[in-house]
Design a protein around this motif. Structure first.
Motif, mmCIF file in Angstrom:
data_model
loop_
_atom_site.group_PDB
_atom_site.id
_atom_site.type_symbol
_atom_site.label_atom_id
_atom_site.label_comp_id
_atom_site.label_asym_id
_atom_site.label_seq_id
_atom_site.Cartn_x
_atom_site.Cartn_y
_atom_site.Cartn_z
ATOM 1 N N ILE A 133 35.582 -19.633 -26.421
ATOM 2 C CA ILE A 133 36.265 -18.486 -25.813
ATOM 3 C C ILE A 133 37.001 -17.679 -26.884
ATOM 4 O O ILE A 133 36.962 -16.442 -26.895
ATOM 5 C CB ILE A 133 37.241 -18.961 -24.721
ATOM 6 C CG1 ILE A 133 36.474 -19.610 -23.569
ATOM 7 C CG2 ILE A 133 38.099 -17.799 -24.209
ATOM 8 C CD1 ILE A 133 37.348 -20.325 -22.559
ATOM 9 N N ALA A 134 37.680 -18.401 -27.808
ATOM 10 C CA ALA A 134 38.449 -17.728 -28.866
ATOM 11 C C ALA A 134 37.550 -16.889 -29.761
ATOM 12 O O ALA A 134 37.881 -15.738 -30.088
ATOM 13 C CB ALA A 134 39.198 -18.769 -29.699
ATOM 14 N N TYR A 135 36.381 -17.435 -30.135
ATOM 15 C CA TYR A 135 35.472 -16.674 -30.997
ATOM 16 C C TYR A 135 34.879 -15.470 -30.266
ATOM 17 O O TYR A 135 34.594 -14.445 -30.886
ATOM 18 C CB TYR A 135 34.363 -17.578 -31.533
ATOM 19 C CG TYR A 135 34.761 -18.325 -32.787
ATOM 20 C CD1 TYR A 135 34.916 -17.656 -34.001
ATOM 21 C CD2 TYR A 135 34.998 -19.691 -32.768
ATOM 22 C CE1 TYR A 135 35.280 -18.329 -35.156
ATOM 23 C CE2 TYR A 135 35.375 -20.377 -33.917
ATOM 24 C CZ TYR A 135 35.514 -19.690 -35.103
ATOM 25 O OH TYR A 135 35.893 -20.362 -36.246
ATOM 26 N N GLY A 136 34.715 -15.601 -28.952
ATOM 27 C CA GLY A 136 34.254 -14.454 -28.175
ATOM 28 C C GLY A 136 35.250 -13.313 -28.222
ATOM 29 O O GLY A 136 34.863 -12.135 -28.294
ATOM 30 N N VAL A 137 36.541 -13.663 -28.204
ATOM 31 C CA VAL A 137 37.596 -12.643 -28.315
ATOM 32 C C VAL A 137 37.592 -12.030 -29.711
ATOM 33 O O VAL A 137 37.695 -10.808 -29.868
ATOM 34 C CB VAL A 137 38.983 -13.258 -28.003
ATOM 35 C CG1 VAL A 137 40.100 -12.251 -28.277
ATOM 36 C CG2 VAL A 137 39.044 -13.729 -26.553
ATOM 37 N N ILE A 138 37.465 -12.889 -30.738
ATOM 38 C CA ILE A 138 37.455 -12.405 -32.129
ATOM 39 C C ILE A 138 36.308 -11.425 -32.367
ATOM 40 O O ILE A 138 36.459 -10.408 -33.039
ATOM 41 C CB ILE A 138 37.352 -13.599 -33.105
ATOM 42 C CG1 ILE A 138 38.626 -14.456 -33.051
ATOM 43 C CG2 ILE A 138 37.107 -13.112 -34.536
ATOM 44 C CD1 ILE A 138 38.508 -15.775 -33.771
ATOM 45 N N LEU A 139 35.142 -11.714 -31.757
ATOM 46 C CA LEU A 139 33.947 -10.895 -31.965
ATOM 47 C C LEU A 139 33.838 -9.745 -30.962
ATOM 48 O O LEU A 139 32.799 -9.077 -30.894
ATOM 49 C CB LEU A 139 32.694 -11.781 -31.876
ATOM 50 C CG LEU A 139 32.588 -12.888 -32.931
ATOM 51 C CD1 LEU A 139 31.404 -13.804 -32.634
ATOM 52 C CD2 LEU A 139 32.452 -12.282 -34.325
ATOM 53 N N ASP A 140 34.900 -9.535 -30.166
ATOM 54 C CA ASP A 140 34.932 -8.446 -29.178
ATOM 55 C C ASP A 140 33.854 -8.585 -28.106
ATOM 56 O O ASP A 140 33.384 -7.582 -27.547
ATOM 57 C CB ASP A 140 34.772 -7.067 -29.859
ATOM 58 C CG ASP A 140 36.074 -6.611 -30.502
ATOM 59 O OD1 ASP A 140 37.151 -6.949 -29.968
ATOM 60 O OD2 ASP A 140 36.013 -5.922 -31.535
ATOM 61 N N LEU A 141 33.464 -9.830 -27.802
ATOM 62 C CA LEU A 141 32.476 -10.051 -26.746
ATOM 63 C C LEU A 141 33.118 -10.027 -25.370
ATOM 64 O O LEU A 141 32.465 -9.702 -24.382
ATOM 65 C CB LEU A 141 31.765 -11.397 -26.972
ATOM 66 C CG LEU A 141 30.970 -11.527 -28.277
ATOM 67 C CD1 LEU A 141 30.377 -12.919 -28.392
ATOM 68 C CD2 LEU A 141 29.865 -10.467 -28.321
ATOM 69 N N PHE A 144 40.166 -12.356 -22.892
ATOM 70 C CA PHE A 144 40.467 -13.575 -22.142
ATOM 71 C C PHE A 144 41.937 -13.939 -22.293
ATOM 72 O O PHE A 144 42.428 -14.125 -23.408
ATOM 73 C CB PHE A 144 39.609 -14.747 -22.642
ATOM 74 C CG PHE A 144 39.636 -15.935 -21.727
ATOM 75 C CD1 PHE A 144 38.650 -16.096 -20.761
ATOM 76 C CD2 PHE A 144 40.648 -16.884 -21.807
ATOM 77 C CE1 PHE A 144 38.674 -17.183 -19.900
ATOM 78 C CE2 PHE A 144 40.677 -17.973 -20.961
ATOM 79 C CZ PHE A 144 39.685 -18.123 -20.005
ATOM 80 N N GLY A 145 42.627 -14.040 -21.166
ATOM 81 C CA GLY A 145 43.995 -14.543 -21.143
ATOM 82 C C GLY A 145 44.908 -13.843 -22.129
ATOM 83 O O GLY A 145 44.930 -12.618 -22.248
ATOM 84 N N ILE A 146 45.648 -14.670 -22.884
ATOM 85 C CA ILE A 146 46.617 -14.138 -23.848
ATOM 86 C C ILE A 146 46.005 -13.959 -25.239
ATOM 87 O O ILE A 146 46.690 -13.561 -26.175
ATOM 88 C CB ILE A 146 47.854 -15.055 -23.941
ATOM 89 C CG1 ILE A 146 47.452 -16.464 -24.429
ATOM 90 C CG2 ILE A 146 48.586 -15.132 -22.618
ATOM 91 C CD1 ILE A 146 48.633 -17.369 -24.708
ATOM 92 N N ALA A 147 44.717 -14.278 -25.378
ATOM 93 C CA ALA A 147 44.076 -14.229 -26.698
ATOM 94 C C ALA A 147 43.870 -12.799 -27.172
ATOM 95 O O ALA A 147 43.505 -11.914 -26.391
ATOM 96 C CB ALA A 147 42.741 -14.960 -26.664
ATOM 97 N N THR A 148 44.104 -12.568 -28.453
ATOM 98 C CA THR A 148 43.796 -11.297 -29.101
ATOM 99 C C THR A 148 43.056 -11.604 -30.403
ATOM 100 O O THR A 148 42.996 -12.758 -30.834
ATOM 101 C CB THR A 148 45.073 -10.504 -29.426
ATOM 102 O OG1 THR A 148 45.847 -11.233 -30.412
ATOM 103 C CG2 THR A 148 45.921 -10.293 -28.177
ATOM 104 N N LYS A 149 42.526 -10.593 -31.044
ATOM 105 C CA LYS A 149 41.833 -10.801 -32.326
ATOM 106 C C LYS A 149 42.788 -11.325 -33.386
ATOM 107 O O LYS A 149 42.396 -12.072 -34.287
ATOM 108 C CB LYS A 149 41.193 -9.489 -32.794
ATOM 109 C CG LYS A 149 40.052 -9.010 -31.917
ATOM 110 C CD LYS A 149 39.367 -7.790 -32.502
ATOM 111 C CE LYS A 149 38.546 -8.160 -33.724
ATOM 112 N NZ LYS A 149 37.699 -7.034 -34.191
ATOM 113 N N GLN A 150 44.056 -10.939 -33.279
ATOM 114 C CA GLN A 150 45.050 -11.399 -34.255
ATOM 115 C C GLN A 150 45.538 -12.817 -33.941
ATOM 116 O O GLN A 150 45.809 -13.604 -34.852
ATOM 117 C CB GLN A 150 46.251 -10.436 -34.271
ATOM 118 C CG GLN A 150 45.958 -9.059 -34.860
ATOM 119 C CD GLN A 150 45.082 -8.210 -33.946
ATOM 120 O OE1 GLN A 150 45.217 -8.267 -32.717
ATOM 121 N NE2 GLN A 150 44.196 -7.435 -34.560
ATOM 122 N N THR A 151 45.649 -13.138 -32.667
ATOM 123 C CA THR A 151 46.067 -14.487 -32.247
ATOM 124 C C THR A 151 45.064 -15.007 -31.225
ATOM 125 O O THR A 151 45.313 -14.965 -30.015
ATOM 126 C CB THR A 151 47.488 -14.469 -31.638
ATOM 127 O OG1 THR A 151 47.514 -13.517 -30.561
ATOM 128 C CG2 THR A 151 48.520 -14.094 -32.667
#
Length: 424
Positions: A133-141, A144-151
């Motif tokens: 899930i975290a990598y999906g957020v990092i790659l702008d896919l 999700f939740g409180i996740a951002t590309k920075q955190t």
């Protein structure tokens, strides 16, 4: 009699010992993914424990464990502090948080050695989903939740997530050094290790990043002892991981440069930085300790004590940091114990860590010994930067791995009693 036995040992035709095992798997798997699941597991474990009964036998087993007795004493000390805490509602918050530790008692008393690897695998699988899930957020896919590309921390604060990632990373790294896995298994482990460690350094949680250094050093000394190649392995590993992180992760690069700036601000007398505030808390905590040395100010009065100390003494350079310090905890588990429970609480906590390490050194299973030792190293190091026992996720991971150590202590004690009585 048969009906009684069936009721006692089964629910819906499932053996209670199997239900405990399924709950342990669910707890380990869901812990990195959901606050609600942690609370649900507490409710289910306690309900099952009460339904099972046989408390006399359970109490007899608990008495044989110095760890379980020490956990109980720490909890009773927190309860005792209610008598001299003026902020009763805040004190009750800590009474509730430490009550989570009852899961250590329940899991340790119902664990089996053959469960441990499966439970750790369930934890790793939960972390794999979290990282996906975290990598999906990092790659702008997706978002999700409180996740951002920075955190990129989907379910918990970045500091807490960094500890989970550091624990996962060191478990995988240690498995790469073992001879018990095939080439294909090690390839999968290596890829998972790369993704986990990459995620750790893409996030802004310096706590796990720094704790991993200590864990890597201990891991190599544990596996290869004090040899020249051990120092070479440590140096190569740390240089490879941290230099790559510094050059490839903008987040890690920025956070490391911030440390340099923090120290430069300290030299100019400015404590209003991440490191400066932590140093300021040491100074303030010492003043609180001097006035309340034995039993502290109580579980609920840490914030009140910090504010009173900041107000009544002239700390000069703390002026810019006072606003943050007056509304926050001491950013250190041991300082919080000193403030709340005094020297008595600190000595009890240090004794608990001593018992944990002593038990780990007696474990015969080499991989379990390594994993549990490395977990304690990471957790202990992380306690110096954040109060981990005051947050649900970091309490949960503590419960899981400390339950394994407590199980081994109970098992070692049982085998010692058998030898004394001459039982084969």
């Amino acid at each position: 009699m048969n009906l009684v036995l069936e009721k006692k040992y089964t629910i819906f035709n499932i053996k209670i010992e199997n239900l405990y095992f399924y709950l342990m798997l669910f707890f380990a798997f869901s812990m990195p993914l959901s606050r609600a699941s942690i609370s649900l597991c507490v409710l289910l474990f306690v309900s099952l424990w009460i339904y099972e009964g046989d408390f006399k036998n359970k109490f007899q087993k608990i008495k044989t464990s110095k760890l379980l007795v020490s956990f109980s004493l720490l909890y009773f000390l927190i309860l005792f502090s209610l008598l001299y805490s003026s902020d009763f509602s805040l004190a009750l918050k800590f009474v509730r948080l430490y009550l989570y530790w009852i899961l250590i008692f329940i899991i340790a008393l119902n664990l089996k050695k053959e469960y441990i690897n499966k439970i750790i695998t369930a934890f790793l699988f939960g972390m794999f989903i979290s990282e996906f899930i975290a990598y999906g957020v990092i790659l702008d896919l997706w978002e999700f939740g409180i996740a951002t590309k920075q955190t990129p921390s989907p379910f918990m604060m970045h500091i807490d997530y960094s500890i989970f990632l550091a624990v996962t990373s060191i478990i995988l790294f240690n498995r790469l050094l073992q001879k018990d896995y095939t080439f294909k298994e090690k390839l999968a482990i290596f890829l998972f290790f790369l993704s986990t460690t990459g995620n750790l350094f893409l996030s802004t949680g310096r706590t796990g990043q720094i704790a991993l250094i200590f864990a890597i050093i201990v891991m190599f000394f544990y596996n290869f002892r004090f040899k020249i190649r051990t120092f070479i392995f440590i140096l190569l590993s740390l240089l490879s991981i941290y230099l790559l992180a510094f050059n490839l992760s903008n987040s890690f690069n920025h956070r490391m440069k911030m440390i340099q700036k923090d120290f430069s601000h300290l030299n100019s007398g400015n404590f209003n930085t991440s490191i400066g505030i932590r140093i300021a808390y040491w100074i303030v905590s010492y003043d609180i300790f001097k006035n309340n040395p034995l039993i502290g100010v109580g579980a609920g009065d840490y914030s009140l004590a910090i504010n009173e100390t900041l107000d009544k003494k002239e700390f000069g350079n703390f002026v810019n940091a006072k606003e943050f310090m007056s509304t926050s905890h001491a950013h250190n588990q041991f300082l919080m114990i000193i403030i709340q429970l005094g020297l008595l609480g600190l000595l009890l906590v240090l004794y608990i860590f001593y018992l944990l390490l002593r038990t780990i050194l007696k474990i015969k299973n080499k991989e379990h010994k390594a994993i549990l030792l490395l977990f304690v190293v990471i957790y202990l190091a992380s306690c110096f930067t954040d109060p981990l026992w005051y947050k649900q996720f970091t309490i949960a991971i503590w419960i899981l791995f400390i339950s394994f150590i407590t199980y081994y202590e109970l098992d070692i004690n049982y085998n010692d009693i058998k030898k004394e009585k001459g039982i084969n």
